[in-house]
Design a protein around this motif. Structure first.
Motif, PDB file in Angstrom:
ATOM      1  N   PRO A 165       6.963 -26.752  -6.210  1.00  0.00           N
ATOM      2  CA  PRO A 165       5.815 -26.300  -7.004  1.00  0.00           C
ATOM      3  C   PRO A 165       5.999 -24.860  -7.469  1.00  0.00           C
ATOM      4  CG  PRO A 165       5.081 -27.397  -5.004  1.00  0.00           C
ATOM      5  CD  PRO A 165       6.569 -27.226  -4.881  1.00  0.00           C
ATOM      6  N   GLU A 166       5.369 -24.529  -8.583  1.00  0.00           N
ATOM      7  CA  GLU A 166       5.491 -23.192  -9.163  1.00  0.00           C
ATOM      8  C   GLU A 166       5.036 -22.120  -8.182  1.00  0.00           C
ATOM      9  OE1 GLU A 166       3.812 -20.635 -13.036  1.00  0.00           O
ATOM     10  OE2 GLU A 166       3.156 -22.699 -12.672  1.00  0.00           O
ATOM     11  N   ARG A 167       5.755 -21.017  -8.181  1.00  0.00           N
ATOM     12  CA  ARG A 167       5.421 -19.874  -7.330  1.00  0.00           C
ATOM     13  C   ARG A 167       4.590 -18.871  -8.116  1.00  0.00           C
ATOM     14  NH1 ARG A 167       9.870 -15.524  -5.154  1.00  0.00           N
ATOM     15  NH2 ARG A 167       8.540 -14.373  -3.689  1.00  0.00           N
ATOM     16  N   LYS A 168       3.526 -18.365  -7.500  1.00  0.00           N
ATOM     17  CA  LYS A 168       2.639 -17.412  -8.179  1.00  0.00           C
ATOM     18  C   LYS A 168       3.064 -15.988  -7.861  1.00  0.00           C
ATOM     19  CE  LYS A 168      -1.263 -16.164 -10.306  1.00  0.00           C
ATOM     20  NZ  LYS A 168      -1.088 -14.685 -10.235  1.00  0.00           N
ATOM     21  N   LEU A 169       3.324 -15.200  -8.892  1.00  0.00           N
ATOM     22  CA  LEU A 169       3.619 -13.780  -8.749  1.00  0.00           C
ATOM     23  C   LEU A 169       2.629 -12.980  -9.575  1.00  0.00           C
ATOM     24  CD1 LEU A 169       7.524 -13.697  -9.030  1.00  0.00           C
ATOM     25  CD2 LEU A 169       6.171 -13.341  -6.973  1.00  0.00           C
ATOM     26  N   PRO A 170       2.342 -11.726  -9.183  1.00  0.00           N
ATOM     27  CA  PRO A 170       1.393 -10.914  -9.951  1.00  0.00           C
ATOM     28  C   PRO A 170       1.915 -10.604 -11.349  1.00  0.00           C
ATOM     29  CG  PRO A 170       2.476  -9.587  -8.266  1.00  0.00           C
ATOM     30  CD  PRO A 170       2.854 -11.012  -8.000  1.00  0.00           C
ATOM     31  N   THR A 171       1.019 -10.660 -12.328  1.00  0.00           N
ATOM     32  CA  THR A 171       1.368 -10.310 -13.701  1.00  0.00           C
ATOM     33  C   THR A 171       1.335  -8.797 -13.867  1.00  0.00           C
ATOM     34  OG1 THR A 171      -0.931 -10.492 -14.432  1.00  0.00           O
ATOM     35  CG2 THR A 171       0.429 -12.486 -14.543  1.00  0.00           C
ATOM     36  N   MET A 172       1.766  -8.322 -15.022  1.00  0.00           N
ATOM     37  CA  MET A 172       1.864  -6.885 -15.254  1.00  0.00           C
ATOM     38  C   MET A 172       0.509  -6.179 -15.161  1.00  0.00           C
ATOM     39  SD  MET A 172       5.046  -6.084 -15.589  1.00  0.00           S
ATOM     40  CE  MET A 172       4.981  -4.438 -16.301  1.00  0.00           C
ATOM     41  N   ASP A 173      -0.579  -6.881 -15.424  1.00  0.00           N
ATOM     42  CA  ASP A 173      -1.891  -6.224 -15.402  1.00  0.00           C
ATOM     43  C   ASP A 173      -2.628  -6.413 -14.074  1.00  0.00           C
ATOM     44  OD1 ASP A 173      -2.356  -8.903 -15.728  1.00  0.00           O
ATOM     45  OD2 ASP A 173      -3.799  -8.696 -17.350  1.00  0.00           O
ATOM     46  N   GLU A 174      -2.003  -7.076 -13.110  1.00  0.00           N
ATOM     47  CA  GLU A 174      -2.608  -7.251 -11.791  1.00  0.00           C
ATOM     48  C   GLU A 174      -2.150  -6.151 -10.837  1.00  0.00           C
ATOM     49  OE1 GLU A 174      -3.090 -11.491 -10.255  1.00  0.00           O
ATOM     50  OE2 GLU A 174      -1.452 -11.728 -11.691  1.00  0.00           O
ATOM     51  N   VAL A 175      -2.976  -5.887  -9.823  1.00  0.00           N
ATOM     52  CA  VAL A 175      -2.628  -4.936  -8.769  1.00  0.00           C
ATOM     53  C   VAL A 175      -2.281  -5.739  -7.513  1.00  0.00           C
ATOM     54  CG1 VAL A 175      -3.372  -2.991  -7.369  1.00  0.00           C
ATOM     55  CG2 VAL A 175      -4.191  -3.212  -9.726  1.00  0.00           C
ATOM     56  N   LEU A 176      -1.072  -5.572  -7.000  1.00  0.00           N
ATOM     57  CA  LEU A 176      -0.641  -6.294  -5.807  1.00  0.00           C
ATOM     58  C   LEU A 176      -1.093  -5.535  -4.560  1.00  0.00           C
ATOM     59  CD1 LEU A 176       1.024  -8.594  -4.479  1.00  0.00           C
ATOM     60  CD2 LEU A 176       2.986  -7.037  -4.538  1.00  0.00           C
ATOM     61  N   THR A 177      -1.803  -6.210  -3.681  1.00  0.00           N
ATOM     62  CA  THR A 177      -2.179  -5.625  -2.393  1.00  0.00           C
ATOM     63  C   THR A 177      -1.092  -5.941  -1.375  1.00  0.00           C
ATOM     64  OG1 THR A 177      -4.555  -5.793  -2.824  1.00  0.00           O
ATOM     65  CG2 THR A 177      -3.875  -5.608  -0.529  1.00  0.00           C
ATOM     66  N   VAL A 178      -0.514  -4.889  -0.807  1.00  0.00           N
ATOM     67  CA  VAL A 178       0.572  -5.025   0.152  1.00  0.00           C
ATOM     68  C   VAL A 178       0.059  -4.583   1.518  1.00  0.00           C
ATOM     69  CG1 VAL A 178       2.856  -4.171   0.816  1.00  0.00           C
ATOM     70  CG2 VAL A 178       2.357  -4.672  -1.582  1.00  0.00           C
ATOM     71  N   ARG A 179       0.227  -5.452   2.505  1.00  0.00           N
ATOM     72  CA  ARG A 179      -0.265  -5.153   3.847  1.00  0.00           C
ATOM     73  C   ARG A 179       0.793  -4.393   4.653  1.00  0.00           C
ATOM     74  NH1 ARG A 179      -2.030 -11.356   4.173  1.00  0.00           N
ATOM     75  NH2 ARG A 179       0.002 -11.375   3.125  1.00  0.00           N
ATOM     76  N   VAL A 180       0.331  -3.411   5.391  1.00  0.00           N
ATOM     77  CA  VAL A 180       1.235  -2.549   6.151  1.00  0.00           C
ATOM     78  C   VAL A 180       0.701  -2.337   7.562  1.00  0.00           C
ATOM     79  CG1 VAL A 180       2.069  -1.314   4.102  1.00  0.00           C
ATOM     80  CG2 VAL A 180       0.104  -0.421   5.363  1.00  0.00           C
ATOM     81  N   ILE A 181       1.629  -2.067   8.470  1.00  0.00           N
ATOM     82  CA  ILE A 181       1.270  -1.615   9.820  1.00  0.00           C
ATOM     83  C   ILE A 181       1.352  -0.088   9.817  1.00  0.00           C
ATOM     84  CG2 ILE A 181       1.956  -1.624  12.243  1.00  0.00           C
ATOM     85  CD1 ILE A 181       3.162  -4.414  11.694  1.00  0.00           C
ATOM     86  N   PRO A 182       0.270   0.621  10.176  1.00  0.00           N
ATOM     87  CA  PRO A 182       0.298   2.087  10.158  1.00  0.00           C
ATOM     88  C   PRO A 182       1.343   2.662  11.111  1.00  0.00           C
ATOM     89  CG  PRO A 182      -1.957   1.272  10.281  1.00  0.00           C
ATOM     90  CD  PRO A 182      -1.057   0.084  10.511  1.00  0.00           C
ATOM     91  N   GLY A 183       1.882   3.839  10.733  1.00  0.00           N
ATOM     92  CA  GLY A 183       2.836   4.539  11.577  1.00  0.00           C
ATOM     93  C   GLY A 183       4.271   4.284  11.131  1.00  0.00           C
ATOM     94  N   PRO A 184       5.251   4.826  11.834  1.00  0.00           N
ATOM     95  CA  PRO A 184       5.149   5.424  13.164  1.00  0.00           C
ATOM     96  C   PRO A 184       4.879   6.923  13.191  1.00  0.00           C
ATOM     97  CG  PRO A 184       7.441   5.172  12.564  1.00  0.00           C
ATOM     98  CD  PRO A 184       6.640   4.599  11.432  1.00  0.00           C
ATOM     99  N   GLN A 185       4.801   7.593  12.027  1.00  0.00           N
ATOM    100  CA  GLN A 185       4.573   9.041  12.030  1.00  0.00           C
ATOM    101  C   GLN A 185       3.301   9.419  11.286  1.00  0.00           C
ATOM    102  OE1 GLN A 185       8.320   8.766  10.739  1.00  0.00           O
ATOM    103  NE2 GLN A 185       9.018   8.767  12.864  1.00  0.00           N
ATOM    104  N   GLN A 186       2.247   8.615  11.446  1.00  0.00           N
ATOM    105  CA  GLN A 186       1.047   8.920  10.686  1.00  0.00           C
ATOM    106  C   GLN A 186       0.378  10.203  11.155  1.00  0.00           C
ATOM    107  OE1 GLN A 186      -1.887   5.851  10.740  1.00  0.00           O
ATOM    108  NE2 GLN A 186      -2.336   6.028  12.914  1.00  0.00           N
ATOM    109  N   GLU A 187       0.755  10.688  12.346  1.00  0.00           N
ATOM    110  CA  GLU A 187       0.196  11.975  12.805  1.00  0.00           C
ATOM    111  C   GLU A 187       0.687  13.140  11.954  1.00  0.00           C
ATOM    112  OE1 GLU A 187       4.159  11.526  14.746  1.00  0.00           O
ATOM    113  OE2 GLU A 187       2.431  10.200  14.437  1.00  0.00           O
TER     114      GLU A 187
END
Length: 325
Positions: free
Chosen positions: A169-191
């Motif tokens: 089945p077709e894979r959905k990717l963000p278009t040029m006018d969309e904003v991709l939300t990327v999930r991250v784990i904070p750190g390791p030097q956020q201090e």
């Protein structure tokens, strides 16, 4: 049989799952930029999911085949063109001897991969067939593919089985006018960052810079404020590490990343979000969302459960032509 590269494209290399276990000696893993695309393409032509593929950036190759082969392109909405016929991504295409196949670029996606049924006859070096351009090892003679190069198949007998029509089945990717939300784990030097700097990072939109490559994606946007600058004593880098450079902008480390770095890391992109992030084109926008390690692990399990379901959904003929990597 051989694949003759009439036109190689500007950044075409051989990549597989990566050269693991050598970062302590300074060797970057290299490997797939988009492992989801590579797995999909290999699955369609019935290779092992980790099999080496031909990877390109935006502009794909034109290839002359001297014997029949099954091929599949994946990544964005790239297409395979043979004569006047065009075939969409994630679809098996049977190429006859003497035919030329060209990769056509669509509107979304940056890194494409071409899987060839039977696998590519390039040697394993330190457990991988991936090209490491900085060290000139792996892939095809340790370098990118050039016009006139020829690749052989490791198991050419599998190419005779016509897998045409086998597809996902077709894979959905963000278009040029969309904003991709990327999930991250904070750190390791956020201090190392002020409260205002952390708020900026998690509440701003960033654009992908033209200077992005397989080593890292540079982002442009609001400056992330630090307490005393972003320089640190160099320590380890992993896939998805988000460094804050001296100019206050993020750099997300990718497949050809260095093994250590001297900029503070504010976060790490989670495993399952790397493939879509790797497909962003220059000027596309991204924002970051913090998740816990437990949430990332849950998403990781769901990712592989979904891929197992995807395998069961394959449409079209299937032959038992799988082979060990």
């Amino acid at each position: 049989m051989s694949i003759n590269f009439v036109f190689a494209g500007p950044r075409t290399t051989i990549q597989d799952k990566g050269r693991m276990g050598y970062q302590n000696t300074g060797f970057a893993p290299s490997g797939f930029m988009d492992r989801t695309a590579a797995r999909r393409a290999n699955l369609v032509v019935n290779n092992d999911e980790r099999e080496a593929i031909i990877e390109f950036c935006l502009v794909g190759p034109t290839m002359l085949f001297t014997a029949p082969a099954n091929i599949c392109v994946s990544g964005g909405d790239f297409k395979i063109k043979i004569g006047r016929d065009e075939y969409p991504a994630d679809t098996a295409v049977h190429v006859e001897a003497g035919q030329t196949a060209s990769i056509m670029t669509g509107n979304v996606g940056t890194y494409g991969c071409i899987a060839v049924g039977g696998g590519l006859a390039v040697p394993e070096i330190m457990g991988s067939r991936s090209t490491n351009l900085r060290c000139s090892i792996g892939g095809f003679r340790g370098r990118q593919i050039m016009n006139g190069d020829q690749l052989e198949l490791r198991n050419p007998r599998y190419a005779a089985q016509n897998l045409s029509g086998r597809r996902l089945p077709e894979r959905k990717l963000p278009t040029m006018d969309e904003v991709l939300t990327v999930r991250v784990i904070p750190g390791p030097q956020q201090e190392a960052f002020t409260e205002a700097g952390l708020n900026t990072f998690y509440n701003s939109e960033y654009k992908v810079s033209n200077l992005s490559d397989r080593m890292g994606f540079r982002l442009e946007g609001d400056v992330v404020e630090t307490k005393n600058g972003s320089d640190i004593i160099s320590d380890g880098i992993v896939l998805g590490s988000v460094q804050i450079a001296g100019n206050g902008n993020p750099i997300v480390m990718m497949a050809d990343r260095q093994t250590t770095g001297g900029y503070a890391k504010i976060a790490t992109v989670i495993h399952v979000d790397i493939p879509q992030f790797a497909q962003l084109r220059p000027s596309q926008r991204v924002r970051f969302q913090a998740v816990t390690v437990q949430e990332a692990q849950k998403l990781y399990r769901e990712y592989y459960e979904e891929f197992a379901r995807l395998k069961r959904s394959l449409i079209g003929p299937l032959f038992d032509n799988r082979h060990p990597v």
